[in-house]
Design a protein around this motif. Structure first.
Motif, short mmCIF file in Angstrom:
data_model
loop_
_atom_site.label_atom_id
_atom_site.label_comp_id
_atom_site.label_asym_id
_atom_site.label_seq_id
_atom_site.Cartn_x
_atom_site.Cartn_y
_atom_site.Cartn_z
N LYS A 94 0.86 -1.18 0.00
CA LYS A 94 0.00 0.00 0.00
C LYS A 94 0.90 1.23 0.00
O LYS A 94 1.65 1.45 0.95
CB LYS A 94 -0.93 0.00 1.22
CG LYS A 94 -1.90 -1.17 1.23
CD LYS A 94 -2.82 -1.12 2.45
CE LYS A 94 -3.79 -2.30 2.44
NZ LYS A 94 -4.69 -2.29 3.62
N LEU A 95 0.82 2.00 -1.08
CA LEU A 95 1.70 3.15 -1.25
C LEU A 95 0.93 4.45 -1.08
O LEU A 95 -0.18 4.60 -1.61
CB LEU A 95 2.36 3.11 -2.63
CG LEU A 95 3.29 1.93 -2.90
CD1 LEU A 95 3.79 1.97 -4.34
CD2 LEU A 95 4.47 1.93 -1.93
N ASP A 96 1.52 5.37 -0.36
CA ASP A 96 0.95 6.70 -0.18
C ASP A 96 1.43 7.58 -1.33
O ASP A 96 2.62 7.90 -1.42
CB ASP A 96 1.39 7.27 1.17
CG ASP A 96 0.74 8.60 1.48
OD1 ASP A 96 -0.19 8.99 0.76
OD2 ASP A 96 1.17 9.25 2.45
N GLU A 100 8.52 6.67 -0.26
CA GLU A 100 8.46 5.26 -0.66
C GLU A 100 7.81 5.13 -2.03
O GLU A 100 8.27 4.35 -2.87
CB GLU A 100 7.67 4.46 0.38
CG GLU A 100 7.65 2.96 0.08
CD GLU A 100 6.84 2.18 1.09
OE1 GLU A 100 7.26 1.05 1.43
OE2 GLU A 100 5.79 2.68 1.54
N PHE A 101 6.75 5.90 -2.26
CA PHE A 101 6.09 5.87 -3.56
C PHE A 101 7.07 6.27 -4.67
O PHE A 101 7.17 5.61 -5.71
CB PHE A 101 4.89 6.82 -3.56
CG PHE A 101 4.19 6.93 -4.88
CD1 PHE A 101 3.27 5.98 -5.29
CD2 PHE A 101 4.45 8.00 -5.74
CE1 PHE A 101 2.63 6.07 -6.52
CE2 PHE A 101 3.82 8.11 -6.96
CZ PHE A 101 2.90 7.14 -7.35
N LYS A 102 7.82 7.34 -4.44
CA LYS A 102 8.78 7.80 -5.45
C LYS A 102 9.88 6.77 -5.68
O LYS A 102 10.34 6.59 -6.82
CB LYS A 102 9.37 9.15 -5.02
CG LYS A 102 8.37 10.30 -5.11
CD LYS A 102 9.00 11.64 -4.79
CE LYS A 102 9.18 11.84 -3.32
NZ LYS A 102 9.66 13.21 -3.00
N VAL A 161 -1.45 -0.76 -3.99
CA VAL A 161 -2.51 0.23 -3.81
C VAL A 161 -1.96 1.63 -4.06
O VAL A 161 -0.97 2.04 -3.45
CB VAL A 161 -3.11 0.15 -2.39
CG1 VAL A 161 -4.03 1.35 -2.12
CG2 VAL A 161 -3.89 -1.14 -2.21
N VAL A 162 -2.60 2.36 -4.99
CA VAL A 162 -2.29 3.76 -5.27
C VAL A 162 -3.63 4.48 -5.46
O VAL A 162 -4.32 4.24 -6.45
CB VAL A 162 -1.42 3.93 -6.53
CG1 VAL A 162 -1.13 5.41 -6.78
CG2 VAL A 162 -0.12 3.14 -6.41
N TRP A 163 -3.99 5.35 -4.54
CA TRP A 163 -5.33 5.96 -4.62
C TRP A 163 -5.49 6.83 -5.86
O TRP A 163 -6.61 6.99 -6.37
CB TRP A 163 -5.63 6.79 -3.37
CG TRP A 163 -4.84 8.08 -3.22
CD1 TRP A 163 -3.76 8.28 -2.43
CD2 TRP A 163 -5.08 9.34 -3.88
NE1 TRP A 163 -3.30 9.58 -2.55
CE2 TRP A 163 -4.09 10.25 -3.43
CE3 TRP A 163 -6.03 9.79 -4.81
CZ2 TRP A 163 -4.03 11.57 -3.88
CZ3 TRP A 163 -5.96 11.11 -5.25
CH2 TRP A 163 -4.97 11.98 -4.78
#
Length: 615
Positions: A95-97, A102-104, A415-417
């Motif tokens: 699950k990535l914010d 972390e996403f970058k 997960v990426v909103w």
């Protein structure tokens, strides 16, 4: 062959074999209305040709299709649960914010992995449900840039190709249908493949399957033509069989492709998540990775779950929302599907965007020939569950591919909103969805969500973004953020955006419209209250420094139902008023270095300036 009323004399040897199979499977009704030989023989031949076509385009032929249908219809009639005996648990994944460090990190891993990636667009649908006569991929994603979905997708792949480096051209396969094939081909040709080389793109045409008229799996004849069988699409799961039967996947693997990314036809935000999902797949070696979104408990979207099979094996797969809650309750989850401490269900929302590991994918297709587990969803007339309201057919979904993977396969999710806002519902259906507390997934929401996501990214980077402004379009209440649109060449990843914009020196008013086209644009300082459009050709390096722009700009105006409107406007409930308004448009059609507005040092060597055209 008594049912043929003497017409067996018209049959070829090939026809005789197929007709006998159909008669043995209780399909004599197909021929009972045939007049004697010499009457309507052409129409009879048309039906025979259609039956041969249906037989040849289903693995195992019509006999297998009918046998599968009988079993699935019996399961449906008896209310059999496809997941009976399975024990659910929370799946493993990432699950990535969106925008986090972390996403970058995973985005950059994905960019590196993309040099060995291929892409598959599932695009078999027309826009009729939306009130649009064309193909869905030709629809504009939003009205600020007016770029269509196919252009945005291809530009995103080209931007990934440029970022990843190397000489490889990333391949794209597009699954079309009889309804969309010629028009998709024309859209590509008319627009020079949106910058791709023609050899990069492969069209794979999906065939339809026969409809079923009742619970006994009788093939449904057309109500207006007794010499034609009703047909409907088999579902997007056919993409796997097409990649296998065409040999395309084998060729990709032989050419060094390691990852295959799948996406749907009208989700303009998908490439906000695909690079990160590729990175997650590369880091953890997932054989299948589902790009997913946060999901509220009991929300009307399938949830990804880990299931223990009755034989002890494990399966990570999408479970439709109407099956997930009772499955959990039947296995000790007293409250069923409930939100955890994050405020969301632990079972993330499936959005049918996938990343598959190419070698294990190809091996699985060799075993299964691309056949995906089918289902049937008849609409029954009453509780006796015998007669249908209308004909049905067997269907398959591409996200059910894990059924064909070995038990040792690594299956997860990312997960990426920010990666999902599809355009699939008509205005009427969208209002009904919204009234029920669900996302409208309409052309209205699809557009405003692009602006919302772009503004959120700018805010995260440190920009001052005013708004949003509450508005109502097509009976839907939405938050209208500044209309910000940029091409994938300008910023495909979050790190790209941070590198291209000194966000702390950027302010956009709630009425601002900012459209950026070009990889070489850099914004050092901008205060915008109005409309600014920047078009920079490849090789044009443009720096905006100290620009304060204020003009009347473009306006997003709700439609007057008594006035003429285009289909693209009607499905959104608004139009963009450009005529008679002022906007600042900066155009740089040639290579060079440019600064705007002019600086005192603009005449220095290597720096050029170009005045703006004011429209």
């Amino acid at each position: 062959m008594d049912a043929l009323n003497g017409n067996e004399v018209l049959l070829t040897e090939q026809n005789k074999e197929l007709v006998q199979q159909l008669l043995d499977l209780d399909q004599s009704h197909l021929f009972l209305s045939w007049p004697p030989p010499g009457e309507k023989d052409n129409e009879k031949q048309q039906l025979l040709e259609q039956l041969q076509h249906l037989d040849q385009n289903y693995t195992g032929g019509l006999a297998t299709y009918i046998k599968n249908a009988k079993q699935l219809l019996e399961d449906s009639r008896s209310g059999k649960n496809a997941f009976e005996g399975f024990v659910p648990s929370v799946p493993k994944g990432k699950k990535l914010d969106f925008g986090s460090e972390e996403f970058k990190e995973f985005e950059e891993l994905g960019v590196a992995a993309s040099k060995e990636a291929a892409f598959v667009l599932v695009a078999g649908g027309l826009g009729e449900r939306l009130g649009y006569k064309g193909i869905k991929v030709a629809l504009p994603t939003e009205l600020a840039s007016e770029k269509c979905f196919l252009q945005v997708y291809i530009e995103s792949i080209r931007a990934l190709q440029a970022k990843a480096g190397g000489s490889a051209q990333l391949p794209l396969a597009i699954m079309t249908s009889g309804d969309t094939h010629a028009r998709t081909e024309a859209l590509l040709q008319d627009n020079a493949y949106f910058g791709m080389q023609p050899g990069q793109v492969t069209l794979l045409k999906q065939e339809k399957v026969a409809c079923l008229s009742d619970g006994e799996a009788h093939l449904a004849l057309d109500a207006n033509n007794p010499f034609a069988v009703q047909t409907k699409p088999h579902g997007h799961g056919d993409v796997h069989a097409l990649l296998h039967s065409s040999g395309l996947l084998k060729r990709w693997v032989a050419a060094g492709v390691r990852w295959v990314a799948f996406f749907q036809d009208t989700n303009a935000l998908v490439f906000r998540g695909i690079p990160a999902a590729l990175g997650v797949s590369a880091r953890y070696g997932y054989d299948m990775n589902s790009l997913a979104v946060p999901r509220k408990a009991k929300e009307a979207i399938g949830g990804i779950a880990s299931l223990q099979r009755p034989d002890g094996g494990h399966l990570t797969i999408n479970v439709e929302y109407n099956l997930l809650d009772p499955l959990l309750r039947a296995n000790g989850w007293a409250d069923g599907d409930v939100n955890d401490a994050s405020g969301y269900s632990p079972f993330p929302g499936n959005i049918n965007q996938l990343v598959l590991k190419a070698d294990s994918y190809a091996a699985a297709l060799e075993e299964t020939e691309g056949i995906i587990a089918e289902f049937v969803n008849p609409k029954y007339k009453d509780d006796s569950r015998t007669a249908f309201k209308s004909s049905t057919r067997l269907e398959c979904m591409m996200q059910d591919f894990p059924h064909g993977l070995p038990p040792t396969a690594a299956v997860g999710f990312t997960v990426v909103w920010a990666a999902y806002s599809p355009v699939k519902n008509s205005p009427d259906d969208a209002r009904a969805k919204a009234a029920g507390g669900n996302p409208s997934h309409s052309a209205t929401s699809g557009e405003v969500d692009i602006y919302r996501t772009n503004c959120a990214a700018l805010r995260m980077a440190g920009a001052r973004i005013e708004g949003p402004e509450p508005r109502e379009f097509n009976g839907l209440s939405v938050d209208l953020w500044p209309r910000v649109s940029w091409s994938p060449f300008f910023a495909l990843t979050f790190s790209d955006l941070e590198a291209k914009i000194d966000a702390a020196s950027v302010r956009l008013s709630k009425d601002a419209v900012l459209v950026i086209n070009g990889a070489g644009v850099r914004i050092k300082s901008l205060d915008l209250d109005g409309t600014l459009v920047i078009d920079a050709a490849p090789g044009a390096e443009v720096v905006l420094d100290g620009l304060k722009a204020q003009n009347r700009g473009w306006k997003w105006q709700a439609l007057n139902p008594n006035k003429e409107m285009t289909e693209e406007q009607a499905m959104r409930g608004f139009k963009v008023c450009r005529k008679g308004e002022t906007a600042l448009k900066l155009e740089y059609p040639t290579e060079g270095k440019y600064v705007y507005p002019e600086k005192a040092d603009a005449g220095k060597e290597g720096v050029k300036t170009e005045r703006a055209a004011v429209a």
